[in-house]
Structures are given as C-alpha cells and as structure tokens.
Design an enzyme around this catalytic site. Sequence first.
Site, short mmCIF file in Angstrom:
data_model
loop_
_atom_site.label_atom_id
_atom_site.label_comp_id
_atom_site.label_asym_id
_atom_site.label_seq_id
_atom_site.Cartn_x
_atom_site.Cartn_y
_atom_site.Cartn_z
N HIS A 199 -0.17 3.77 -8.62
CA HIS A 199 1.20 3.38 -8.27
C HIS A 199 1.76 2.45 -9.35
CE1 HIS A 199 0.61 4.11 -3.79
NE2 HIS A 199 -0.64 3.90 -4.13
N GLU A 234 -2.30 -0.43 -8.01
CA GLU A 234 -0.94 -0.67 -8.49
C GLU A 234 -0.99 -1.16 -9.93
OE1 GLU A 234 1.97 -0.33 -6.88
OE2 GLU A 234 1.46 -0.31 -4.74
N HIS A 262 1.21 8.36 -6.99
CA HIS A 262 1.86 8.33 -5.67
C HIS A 262 2.87 9.48 -5.56
CE1 HIS A 262 3.68 5.44 -2.41
NE2 HIS A 262 3.07 6.46 -1.89
N ASP A 269 6.57 6.94 -8.51
CA ASP A 269 5.61 6.17 -9.30
C ASP A 269 4.27 6.91 -9.48
OD1 ASP A 269 5.28 5.65 -6.45
OD2 ASP A 269 3.92 4.02 -6.96
#
Length: 198
Positions: free
Chosen positions: A51, A133, A171, A181
């Site tokens: 992400h 992330e 994602h 993303d």
Amino acid sequence: MLSKSSKKAINEPEKMAFKIIQGWLLQAEKKLSPHFSERSVDDEISLLVIHNISLPAGQFDNNYISDLFLGQLDISQHPSFSDLAGVRVSAHCLIQRDGHIIQYVSFNDKAWHAGVSSFQQKEQCNDFSIGIELEGTDDKDYTAEQYQQLIALTHCLQDNFPAIMGHVVGHCDIAPNRKTDPGQSFDWCYFRQQLKSK
Ligand SMILES: [Zn+2]
C-alpha cells in the site's frame, strides 16, 4: 560512496538479514495498534499486499500515520482528516521515506488494511494477508531506502510464510474499483527483479 537517490546503489548485497520472532520483526520499531483481530487457524498467510499512505496527502514529515493506526489521530490537526473520524485501520508495517520500519500488528494477527477485497476468488484479504504501507503517494517516486527495506522484509516474510511466494500484489489489485495504491510510482519491474536477484 553510494548515491542515496540511485536505485542502482542498492544492488549491493544486503548484509543484515531481517528476522521475525513470534510475529514481530526485530528490525522494526514496535508500536502496538488496537486495530487488529486474531487469525483463524484456517487462514494460512498466503498474500502480501503493498500500500501507500501519507497524511495529509503528500506530506511526510510527521507522525500522523502512526496516530491513525494507533487510534490516536487528532482530526482537528488538518481539514482533510475529517474523513478519518472514527476510522479504525492499521497495517502490519509502515516503511517511512528514510527506510525506518514501524510494526503495529503482529504478523500472526490480522491487521485491518485491505477492506473489501478479493484475491483469486477469496474474499476478505485481511484474513490471509500481510499489509505493508509505504509512506508515499501514487505519483511520487519511492526512495531507494524504501525499496531496500521492502525487499529485505519481503524475503524475510517469504521465509517465514512460504505461501506468500509469488503472491505479492498492490492494494489496487485486490480492490480495483476502490484503490489505486501503491500507484504508478511503484516500480514493480524493479521490485520483482531485485526480489529474484537475492
Ligand atoms: Zn491501501
């Protein structure tokens, strides 16, 4: 001397292998998020989801992402945060622009990163995935430090959870109508090449 801005610089062998003990990455700073749930015994970890996030969008020099994942974001700090009121989300790890890794949820538990999603006809990807992330945006290049850490972390996760091998997606791939993303700024070609070459 290696140029920090050049991706080529990280072709150098990575000396320090990452290590996971009881679901926690030794190389990460640990911040415990309340936003997680237990995995069921049937949910083999078999997917890695990449992400991006930045708060506010495009700004990187603050702790708002951790605040969000820890359930402590003060939404009065920025007008755009009003959308995040009451939102309870997390990821297993965040890789910051300088490569620093923060882990919020044990890999053995579910982080709440994927939302409504499906991978190979299996719904609810949180159940069987790990979410990482990258601090960033869809259109700004990620840093060499982020790629280096992501590659080392992916190797480590593949060693610990072999069913992840070959199942590393964005994602955008598991929630294509909702999410973009990690965006066009993520160099999948480079990432996959580096992943194979070590
Ligand atoms: Zn995402």
